[in-house]
Design an enzyme around this catalytic site. Structure first.
Site, mmCIF file in Angstrom:
data_model
loop_
_atom_site.group_PDB
_atom_site.id
_atom_site.type_symbol
_atom_site.label_atom_id
_atom_site.label_comp_id
_atom_site.label_asym_id
_atom_site.label_seq_id
_atom_site.Cartn_x
_atom_site.Cartn_y
_atom_site.Cartn_z
ATOM 1 C CE LYS A 41 -7.909 33.440 -56.423
ATOM 2 N NZ LYS A 41 -7.206 34.763 -56.551
ATOM 3 C CB SER A 42 -13.129 30.715 -62.123
ATOM 4 O OG SER A 42 -13.546 29.802 -61.146
ATOM 5 C CD1 TRP A 46 -5.492 36.722 -67.820
ATOM 6 C CD2 TRP A 46 -5.696 34.586 -67.193
ATOM 7 N NE1 TRP A 46 -4.586 35.983 -68.557
ATOM 8 C CE2 TRP A 46 -4.689 34.672 -68.177
ATOM 9 C CE3 TRP A 46 -5.997 33.349 -66.640
ATOM 10 C CZ2 TRP A 46 -3.997 33.549 -68.635
ATOM 11 C CZ3 TRP A 46 -5.300 32.233 -67.091
ATOM 12 C CH2 TRP A 46 -4.315 32.339 -68.074
ATOM 13 C CG HIS A 98 -17.688 36.458 -58.270
ATOM 14 N ND1 HIS A 98 -16.861 36.010 -59.282
ATOM 15 C CD2 HIS A 98 -16.878 37.127 -57.399
ATOM 16 C CE1 HIS A 98 -15.619 36.399 -59.033
ATOM 17 N NE2 HIS A 98 -15.608 37.076 -57.909
ATOM 18 N N PRO A 119 -13.094 22.612 -61.070
ATOM 19 C CG PRO A 119 -15.329 21.938 -60.902
ATOM 20 C CD PRO A 119 -14.106 21.781 -61.758
ATOM 21 C CG ASP A 121 -6.951 22.792 -60.852
ATOM 22 O OD1 ASP A 121 -6.435 22.029 -60.007
ATOM 23 O OD2 ASP A 121 -6.882 22.599 -62.076
ATOM 24 C CB ALA A 123 -11.747 24.118 -54.354
ATOM 25 C CB VAL A 124 -6.337 24.421 -54.797
ATOM 26 C CG1 VAL A 124 -4.919 24.780 -54.349
ATOM 27 C CG2 VAL A 124 -6.577 22.924 -54.600
ATOM 28 C CB SER A 125 -7.167 29.427 -56.496
ATOM 29 O OG SER A 125 -6.165 28.954 -57.376
#
Length: 312
Positions: A41-42, A46, A98, A119, A121, A123-125
């Protein structure tokens, strides 16, 4: 040749229930290979899409993104199948991992792109993504035993903790980075290792917030680093294809879900707002997080990673 590393110290082995970095020992590199190394999720998908657009110079991909850009160390797909597909590719290859760079074979012919994100943000995702994973299907595909029936399992499943409670627990984790790579210690190590290598000519660091703020500029920067020439008239279509809305509209083609591990492909593309993680924490909790992470990573990395929070 695969497995022959000329006496170089072998990479660190990272293992989880669905990943094993030892697969990198069997990866046969070619000149020009691109390795995308990120935490979950980083911005992984994308960056894979950006690389696809630069390599092919068109938004029209010849196959689903996960086929064009395999996840090398994911146990869901048998290694022989992954490597056979990569061997058959004639285009410039770009693959996903990863695993931190100290767990990947570092070949001078390849370019390693590490995408970093604040980090909290990330973690929230990660929290929201957790609800979209079919755990039983993941266990089946990775050869883990099915959960044993028990009186407890006959009861309604316990609800997930609220986001705030989960985030505070995540920020306090003392997990081993080699076993829980998406933990805070795992994120800190992944990025610290990449930061220490940032002056190497084939290591590139990209910040998620820079992609959000200036997508075209970052795509042009990456094209220059990779030595890819893109006709000027082609740029608008490529940049548009890499936007969140366009990628979400193509979720079935772009989501890394070849075996039905995700419940909903479109939900994978959840628009995560930068700064959302920081807003969840109170001032004392932020101070604790800041003190802890500043002890875990170099000061200049902390400042670069956290941006507007760096001086606070």
């Amino acid at each position: 040749m695969p497995g022959d590393h000329g006496g170089v110290v072998p990479p660190v082995r990272y293992r989880s229930s669905d990943e094993d970095s030892a697969r990198w020992l069997e990866f046969a590199f070619r000149p020009g290979d691109i390795v995308i190394s990120t935490r979950s999720k980083s911005g992984t998908t994308w960056m894979q899409m950006i690389c696809a657009l630069l390599v092919f110079r068109t938004p029209d991909l010849s196959a689903p993104l996960n086929e064009l850009s395999p996840w090398v160390d994911w146990l869901v797909e048998p290694a022989d199948k992954v490597f056979a597909r990569l061997e058959a590719q004639r285009h410039r290859r770009f693959v996903k991992t990863h695993t931190p760079l100290d767990g990947v074979v570092l070949d001078p012919r390849a370019t390693y792109v590490v995408v970093a994100r604040h980090p909290l943000d990330m973690a929230v995702s990660l929290y929201h993504q957790g609800a979209n994973i079919d755990r039983d299907r993941l266990r089946e595909l990775t050869g883990q035993p099915a959960a044993e029936p028990s009186p407890e399992r006959a009861q309604p499943a316990r609800p997930r903790p609220p986001l705030r409670e989960w985030l505070l627990s995540w920020a306090a984790s003392e997990a081993d980075p080699r076993e829980e790579m998406d933990s805070l210690p795992g994120v800190a190590w992944h990025l610290s290792d990449a930061w220490a290598r940032r002056d190497q000519p084939n290591v590139v660091l990209v910040h998620y917030d820079d992609l959000s703020a200036d997508l075209e500029g970052q795509m042009r920067r990456l094209a220059d680093i990779l030595g890819i020439e893109v006709p000027e008239g082609t740029w608008p279509a490529l940049v548009q294809a890499a936007t969140f809305d366009r990628m979400r509209a193509r979720a079935d083609e772009l989501t890394p879900n070849p075996a039905g591990v995700l419940k909903d492909n479109a939900a994978f593309f959840r628009r995560g707002r930068s700064g959302a993680g920081r807003e969840i924490l109170g001032d004392d909790e932020w101070a604790n997080y800041r003190a802890r992470t500043q002890a875990m990573v170099p000061a200049d990395l902390w400042a670069w990673l956290h941006r507007e929070q760096a001086a606070g």
